[in-house]
Design an enzyme around this catalytic site. Structure first.
Site, PDB file in Angstrom:
ATOM      1  N   ASP A   1       2.113  -1.043  12.281  1.00 11.85           N
ATOM      2  CA  ASP A   1       0.913  -1.612  11.728  1.00 11.85           C
ATOM      3  C   ASP A   1       0.470  -3.050  12.205  1.00 11.85           C
ATOM      4  O   ASP A   1      -0.606  -3.675  11.786  1.00 11.85           O
ATOM      5  CB  ASP A   1       0.583  -1.623  10.152  1.00 11.85           C
TER       6      ASP A   1
ATOM      7  N   ARG B   1       2.828   5.952  -3.264  1.00  9.13           N
ATOM      8  CA  ARG B   1       4.282   6.738  -3.736  1.00  9.13           C
ATOM      9  C   ARG B   1       4.364   6.599  -5.042  1.00  9.13           C
ATOM     10  O   ARG B   1       4.712   7.520  -5.917  1.00  9.13           O
ATOM     11  CB  ARG B   1       5.225   6.146  -2.838  1.00  9.13           C
TER      12      ARG B   1
ATOM     13  N   SER C   1       7.517   9.055  11.831  1.00  9.83           N
ATOM     14  CA  SER C   1       6.387   9.088  11.130  1.00  9.83           C
ATOM     15  C   SER C   1       6.691   9.055   9.417  1.00  9.83           C
ATOM     16  O   SER C   1       7.445   9.940   8.970  1.00  9.83           O
ATOM     17  CB  SER C   1       5.110   9.834  11.425  1.00  9.83           C
TER      18      SER C   1
ATOM     19  N   ARG D   1      -5.903   1.519  18.098  1.00 10.43           N
ATOM     20  CA  ARG D   1      -5.774   0.076  18.160  1.00 10.43           C
ATOM     21  C   ARG D   1      -5.355  -0.438  19.627  1.00 10.43           C
ATOM     22  O   ARG D   1      -5.306  -1.464  19.668  1.00 10.43           O
ATOM     23  CB  ARG D   1      -4.774   0.142  16.965  1.00 10.43           C
TER      24      ARG D   1
ATOM     25  N   ARG E   1      -7.945  11.945  12.976  1.00 11.10           N
ATOM     26  CA  ARG E   1      -6.626  11.815  13.088  1.00 11.10           C
ATOM     27  C   ARG E   1      -5.689  12.951  13.084  1.00 11.10           C
ATOM     28  O   ARG E   1      -6.060  13.995  12.436  1.00 11.10           O
ATOM     29  CB  ARG E   1      -6.002  10.940  12.010  1.00 11.10           C
TER      30      ARG E   1
ATOM     31  N   LYS F   1       0.800  -1.193   0.037  1.00 11.11           N
ATOM     32  CA  LYS F   1       0.089  -0.090  -0.063  1.00 11.11           C
ATOM     33  C   LYS F   1       0.767   1.180   0.034  1.00 11.11           C
ATOM     34  O   LYS F   1       0.764   2.302  -0.849  1.00 11.11           O
ATOM     35  CB  LYS F   1      -1.142  -0.239   1.132  1.00 11.11           C
ATOM     36  N   SER F   2       1.821   1.222   1.007  1.00 14.70           N
ATOM     37  CA  SER F   2       2.637   2.476   0.922  1.00 14.70           C
ATOM     38  C   SER F   2       3.381   2.738  -0.279  1.00 14.70           C
ATOM     39  O   SER F   2       3.448   3.785  -0.617  1.00 14.70           O
ATOM     40  CB  SER F   2       3.787   2.445   2.045  1.00 14.70           C
TER      41      SER F   2
ATOM     42  N   LYS G   1      -4.175   5.708  14.785  1.00 14.37           N
ATOM     43  CA  LYS G   1      -4.257   5.248  13.475  1.00 14.37           C
ATOM     44  C   LYS G   1      -5.666   5.357  13.146  1.00 14.37           C
ATOM     45  O   LYS G   1      -6.318   5.832  13.669  1.00 14.37           O
ATOM     46  CB  LYS G   1      -3.881   3.746  13.656  1.00 14.37           C
TER      47      LYS G   1
ATOM     48  N   GLN H   1       4.730   9.356   7.067  1.00 14.92           N
ATOM     49  CA  GLN H   1       3.987  10.319   6.452  1.00 14.92           C
ATOM     50  C   GLN H   1       4.364  11.697   6.838  1.00 14.92           C
ATOM     51  O   GLN H   1       4.491  12.681   5.709  1.00 14.92           O
ATOM     52  CB  GLN H   1       2.680  10.124   7.156  1.00 14.92           C
TER      53      GLN H   1
HETATM   54  C1  S3P Z   1       2.733   4.923   6.151  1.00 14.57           C
HETATM   55  C2  S3P Z   1       3.146   5.350   7.187  1.00 14.57           C
HETATM   56  C3  S3P Z   1       2.961   4.513   8.552  1.00 14.57           C
HETATM   57  C4  S3P Z   1       1.748   3.654   8.540  1.00 14.57           C
HETATM   58  C5  S3P Z   1       0.640   3.794   7.500  1.00 14.57           C
HETATM   59  C6  S3P Z   1       1.368   3.926   6.200  1.00 14.57           C
HETATM   60  C7  S3P Z   1       2.981   5.317   4.910  1.00 14.57           C
HETATM   61  O1  S3P Z   1       1.978   5.961   9.280  1.00 14.57           O
HETATM   62  O2  S3P Z   1       1.239   3.233   9.934  1.00 14.57           O
HETATM   63  O3  S3P Z   1      -0.156   2.655   7.420  1.00 14.57           O
HETATM   64  O4  S3P Z   1       2.816   4.809   3.735  1.00 14.57           O
HETATM   65  O5  S3P Z   1       4.083   6.275   5.011  1.00 14.57           O
HETATM   66  P1  S3P Z   1       3.113   6.930  10.339  1.00 14.57           P
HETATM   67  O6  S3P Z   1       4.054   7.340   9.231  1.00 14.57           O
HETATM   68  O7  S3P Z   1       2.123   7.995  10.542  1.00 14.57           O
HETATM   69  O8  S3P Z   1       3.399   6.192  11.331  1.00 14.57           O
END
Ligand code: S3P
Length: 441
Positions: free
Chosen positions: A326, A33, A175, A357, A132, A28-29, A353, A177
């Protein structure tokens, strides 16, 4: 997406081994991207093996609303996506607010991208995403010169971007993100933008940007990454491997059901993602990697998980958490089967999250008969537990729906999971895959 996933699912205790091969969905990540970087790039990016899920669809719709031209076709695995990026022309003003659905990665990375362009864009999300924290991206982007107006630190957020200054940002949270949002904004600032984190978070942005022609300076020991702006991305071809976070569910299912052996080909084994495999190894689990190779700058391997010796309890330190952030709920399910106390330290991020969780794990595993406690940023499970089927809710959280289903395979009687269709966020075919392995659903 054509698959219909029921909103309520019943899982029975597994009475026969789980066996076979599961092609878990694409990462997914990396899928987010590939699409986002393709939108920034000049030229046409071809991304194959892109995850076909609600979250990635949110990203595809968002970049399309901003002027990227995206085509989507069914591929051998996931989606084949082409993205004709906006390149140096920049994004166009969308017709209205952009709905990021349930996806934190979409909203936070997009905020960093938009910060450097003279547009005003409102970003929204569903109820979970709207709860969030967004201050964590607003703060550094404002320091770089963007206007970011949040709703009490939450969505809706309006970004009015413009000329940015580079920043040397010490992020208070590990993080990916946040790190990615700042680095992507840094591509539009004149000079070097750096992010330092307390512990290294997943490094997909740092690995993928060079494929788009942008150098990233990384000092992993110092948990630091930098980009030099201004920089324009050039389109490229990207192949997305399978998602280790999705693989964690069939892997742990195999460990819980006597006699099981499950094969998972082509899983991304980037060490910033596979903390759960290291923890399972300490627990004495029989999980092996074979045929290590590299796909698009990411290490990939075939995983084999076998039911074996009794699991041992484990202590997970705070410094390990970003690499398994996760996977804590599903690791807690595994910990129910270990004799003794397992403890997860420094897991406070789980409270922000897709759901809280930590609270959810205590609620569901207690309902199944396990002894579980949590504090502000820790979680403790005392095993072995004799799990009994219960009526549970996913709380709208995809990873919880899957974790409760795996727990149900080890629980006496029937476990009912409401809101199971949340799995569409990351793993729409989860139920089919479990059934193909022999689970009784
Ligand atoms: C992700 C980063 C993680 C993860 C999320 C996807 C990403 O979050 O929990 O499912 O794709 O960069 P955080 O960066 O907020 O920890």
């Amino acid at each position: 997406m054509t698959r219909v996933v029921p909103s309520t699912v019943q899982v029975r205790r597994a009475t026969r081994p789980l066996s076979g091969t599961v092609e878990v969905p694409s990462d997914k990540s990396l899928s987010h991207r590939a699409v986002l970087f393709g939108a920034l790039a000049e030229g046409v990016t071809h991304a194959s093996g892109v995850l076909d899920s609600a979250d990635v669809r949110s990203t595809i719709e968002a970049v399309s609303a901003l002027g990227a031209v995206v085509t989507v076709a069914a591929g051998r695995r996931g989606l084949d996506v082409t993205v004709e990026g906006w390149g140096p022309r920049g994004p166009v003003a969308p017709d209205g607010p952009i709905d990021c659905g349930n996806s934190g990665t979409t909203v936070r990375l997009l905020a960093g991208i938009l910060a450097g362009w003279p547009l005003s864009v409102e970003l929204r999300g569903d109820a979970s995403l709207s709860a969030r924290p967004m201050g964590r991206i607003a703060h550094p982007l404002v320091a770089m010169g963007a206007q970011v107006i949040t709703t009490d630190g939450h969505l809706p957020v309006t970004i009015a971007g413009g000329v940015l200054r580079p920043i040397d940002y010490a992020s208070p949270v590990a993080s990916a993100q946040v790190k990615s949002a700042v680095l992507l904004a840094g591509l539009r600032a004149q000079g070097r933008t750096s992010v330092t984190e307390p512990t290294l978070s997943r490094d997909h942005t740092e690995r993928l940007l060079p494929a788009f022609g942008v150098d990233v300076l990384v000092a992993h020991d110092a948990c630091r990454a930098s980009v030099e702006g201004p920089a324009v991305l050039s389109a490229t071809d990207v192949t997305v491997p399978a998602d280790p976070s999705s693989a964690a569910f069939p892997v742990i299912a195999a460990l819980l059901v006597r006699g099981s052996e499950v094969h998972l080909p082509g899983v991304c084994v980037n060490p910033t993602r596979t903390g759960f495999l290291r923890v399972l190894e300490r627990m004495g689990a029989d999980v092996h990697e074979a045929r290590r190779r590299s796909v698009g700058g990411e290490p990939v391997a075939d995983l084999v998980a076998r039911h074996g010796a009794a699991l041992r309890p484990v202590t997970v330190n705070a410094s390990e958490v970003p690499a398994l952030v996760d996977e804590v709920p599903i690791l807690a399910v595994a910990a129910c089967m270990a004799e003794g106390v397992s403890r997860f330290e420094g897991v406070g991020e789980l409270r922000v999250k897709e759901s809280d969780r930590l609270e959810a794990t205590v609620y569901a595993l207690s309902a199944l008969g396990a002894e579980v406690r949590a504090g502000e940023d820790w979680l403790e499970v005392r095993g072995p537990a004799r799990l009994r089927g219960a009526q549970l809710s996913s709380l709208g959280d995809h990873r919880l729906a899957m974790a409760w289903a795996v727990a149900g395979l080890a629980a006496e009687g029937i476990t009912t999971i409401e809101g199971f269709d949340a799995v569409c966020v990351s793993y729409p075919g989860f139920l089919d895959d479990l059934a193909a392995l022999g689970a009784d659903l």
